[in-house]
Design a protein around this motif. Structure first.
Motif, short mmCIF file in Angstrom:
data_model
loop_
_atom_site.label_atom_id
_atom_site.label_comp_id
_atom_site.label_asym_id
_atom_site.label_seq_id
_atom_site.Cartn_x
_atom_site.Cartn_y
_atom_site.Cartn_z
N SER A 194 0.83 -1.20 0.00
CA SER A 194 0.00 0.00 0.00
C SER A 194 0.87 1.25 0.00
O SER A 194 2.08 1.18 0.13
CB SER A 194 -0.92 -0.02 1.22
N ASN A 195 0.24 2.38 -0.15
CA ASN A 195 0.96 3.64 -0.30
C ASN A 195 1.87 3.94 0.88
O ASN A 195 1.44 4.02 2.03
CB ASN A 195 -0.07 4.77 -0.47
N LEU B 172 3.57 6.70 1.63
CA LEU B 172 3.33 8.00 2.29
C LEU B 172 2.20 7.90 3.28
O LEU B 172 2.26 8.45 4.39
CB LEU B 172 2.98 9.05 1.24
N ILE B 173 1.15 7.16 2.88
CA ILE B 173 0.00 6.99 3.75
C ILE B 173 0.39 6.23 5.02
O ILE B 173 -0.01 6.58 6.13
CB ILE B 173 -1.11 6.21 3.00
N TYR C 174 2.27 8.60 7.12
CA TYR C 174 1.33 9.58 7.64
C TYR C 174 0.54 9.02 8.83
O TYR C 174 0.25 9.74 9.79
CB TYR C 174 0.38 10.00 6.50
N ALA C 175 0.22 7.71 8.76
CA ALA C 175 -0.54 7.09 9.85
C ALA C 175 0.16 7.29 11.19
O ALA C 175 -0.49 7.47 12.22
CB ALA C 175 -0.72 5.59 9.58
N VAL D 198 11.80 10.31 3.23
CA VAL D 198 10.44 10.70 3.57
C VAL D 198 10.18 10.56 5.07
O VAL D 198 9.67 11.48 5.72
CB VAL D 198 9.42 9.87 2.76
#
Lengths: 297, 256
Positions: free
Chosen positions: A124-125, A127-128, A131-132, A236
């Motif tokens: 899955s992404n 960045l997401i 971000y979580a 990131v």
């Protein structure tokens, strides 16, 4: 394609096979050469060139990019990256190895489910997923509110924007890459070997330490490389979870290419990460050889 | 499960670690509150706001262009490459070379491609992102198809060739048919990888055509918003659906 064919028939078959090679493997190999090998060679050569005024390079050979990398500022960033990536790798091993071991002990139909559940977040992404952790570790986030409401801490902790948060983010990103190769290694160990050790009087733990662990070391080493190398190159997670305070070599490379526009220096930094990759793979191969040699002896 | 004893502890710890953050995001995406941490009630408001956000919509369109294009090209090249290696060109080195982009750090590929495109004077845009995504996409398709080829019987193809069919028509009539599940699974993986890929796109994309991950990156740098939670939940749903479909088509877990 039988051996009874006459010489001219074999020649034609060989020509056909060569033609088939060109048709099938040709386009892909050409593509990889053009868009992977040549780009990497360009970066390698840039390490020895002088920076251009507006990005890019001038065709003047120099070793100054390497000496710049030995400056204490950059060495400490490199050291910081090795430390953070190293801690992440050790934690991934500590959690990933027993997890992989547990999965091999599951009934076979559950094994597939368990493995899919391990890899699923990885697809899955990214960045997401990072971000979580901003959401989770924020001073008003769920982790802090649980801690405060249970009375474990009096006031919300600063969980975000520090090295610890970076390690957690990297561990979250790359843990599946540890579990998969370790799982594959444990799966391949002949269960009879461990049984033999048990029959010869070794306890469960002794049999594991003397038989399974050494045999799965190459797999664990692959996992360690898969966690360590991308952790070092990641820019990131340090940026989003480290809050700019925790600069890693990945951030530095990004900045040299996109902001400072010193491509030769960026190339040297990228090279240093690639050297880690090569050295670690060499160590891995040496461990693998020693274990295979030992098994044969 | 009972037989695992203490080993079930790291297993559950791993799953909790991997899935709790995702679960929190999904739950938060249905939160009516504008401040992202206090639950004030169930709402789908953020999903509808998402749909009317132009930046996100344009990013989504850009990403779809890249993902579909890269999937088509990578699937064709990767399948041909896998068949070429397995049937005509057996070499461990060549196999390692073909799969190298899957292991290579994305940052290395990203700066290499940026340097290449700058050197040949190619303007950056969606086409350069597409070219870049094919590199790793091809490797993943080749890996999945190679794993499948290891389990297929080449005697049908040999029979076809002995009966006079050339390698190409044998490939199209016999090989592709037996490989279809693996090819589709590989294509699905490339699609979801491209859809979510950030680092390489960040380096090889032009400023006027940001892909969705680049849009997300610029959003999350400025903190937590309920809109991102909704977007996150949708993207997770897409990725999970695609990967589970791929797993059902061909046992991806056997590729390890």
């Amino acid at each position: 394609m039988t051996s009874t064919q006459t010489a001219p028939g074999r020649g034609a078959a060989r020509r056909r096979a060569l033609g088939a090679r060109a048709v099938f493997a040709g386009p892909g190999l050409l593509y990889l050469t053009a868009f992977m090998t040549i780009p990497l060679l360009i970066v390698l050569s840039y390490a020895f060139l002088t920076r251009g005024r507006f990005g890019g390079v001038k065709l003047e050979l120099t070793l100054s990019n390497f000496s710049k990398a030995l400056d204490s500022t950059y060495l400490s960033i490199l050291g910081n990256s090795v430390l953070i990536a190293g801690i992440t790798t050790v934690l991934a091993l500590a959690l990933g190895y027993p997890t992989a071991y547990a999965i091999t002990r599951l009934p076979s139909r559950w094994r597939t489910v368990a493995l899919v559940l391990v890899v699923l977040p990885f697809w899955s992404n990214f960045l997401i997923r990072t971000y979580a952790w901003i959401v989770l570790l924020n001073s008003e986030g769920p982790v802090n509110s649980v801690l405060v409401n249970l009375g474990i801490v009096g006031a919300p902790l600063d969980l975000l924007y520090n090295r610890g948060a970076v390690v957690v983010g990297l561990l979250y990103a790359y843990l599946p890459l540890m579990i998969l190769p370790v799982y594959a290694a444990i799966e391949r160990v002949d269960p009879q070997l461990q049984e033999a050790a048990r029959n010869l009087g070794a306890g469960k733990i002794r049999a594991f330490l003397d038989v399974t662990l050494p045999l799965t070391l190459p797999g664990a080493m692959i996992g360690a490389i898969f966690v360590f190398v991308p952790s070092m190159g990641n820019f990131v997670v340090p940026e989003l979870l480290g809050g700019g305070k925790t600069v890693m070599v990945g951030n530095l490379i990004r900045d040299q290419f996109l902001e400072a526009r010193n491509w030769p220096f960026g190339a040297v930094l990228a090279l240093s990460v690639m050297i880690f990759l090569v050295v670690l793979f060499a160590i891995q191969a040496a461990i693998g050889r020693r274990i295979n040699g030992g098994a044969r002896a | 499960m009972r037989r695992l004893g203490w080993l079930s502890l790291p297993l559950w710890l791993t799953y909790a670690f991997l899935y709790l953050p995702i679960a929190v995001l999904v739950v938060m995406s249905f939160n009516a509150s504008k401040t992202p941490y206090t639950w004030t009630g169930f709402s789908t408001r953020w999903y509808s706001e998402l749909m009317s956000d132009d930046l996100i919509r344009q990013g989504f369109v850009n990403t779809m262009i890249v993902a579909v294009g890269a999937t088509v090209i990578a699937t064709v090249l990767g399948t041909l490459l896998a068949v070429g290696i397995n049937r005509y060109f057996r070499s461990a080195w060549l196999e390692a070379y073909s799969l190298a982009p899957a292991i290579l750090p994305d940052l290395a590929l990203a700066i290499g491609l940026l340097a290449l495109f700058a050197l040949i004077g190619m303007t950056l845009g969606l086409h350069t992102v597409l070219l870049a995504h094919v590199v790793f996409g091809m490797a993943f398709v080749a890996a999945v198809v190679l794993a499948r080829l290891g389990h297929t019987d080449p005697s049908l193809e040999e029979a076809s060739r002995d009966l006079g069919a050339g390698p190409v028509s044998t490939f199209l009539r016999i090989t592709v048919r037996s490989l279809t599940p693996a090819i589709v699974a590989g294509a699905l993986l490339v699609f979801t990888l491209s859809l979510d890929e950030f680092v390489i796109a960040f380096f090889t994309d032009g400023p006027s055509t940001p892909t969705l991950p680049i849009v997300i990156y610029s959003m999350v740098r400025f903190g937590v918003t309920p809109e991102i939670n909704a977007l996150a939940a949708l993207l997770l749903l897409v990725s999970f659906t695609v990967v589970i479909s791929a797993q059902r088509l061909t046992k991806l877990t056997d590729t390890i």
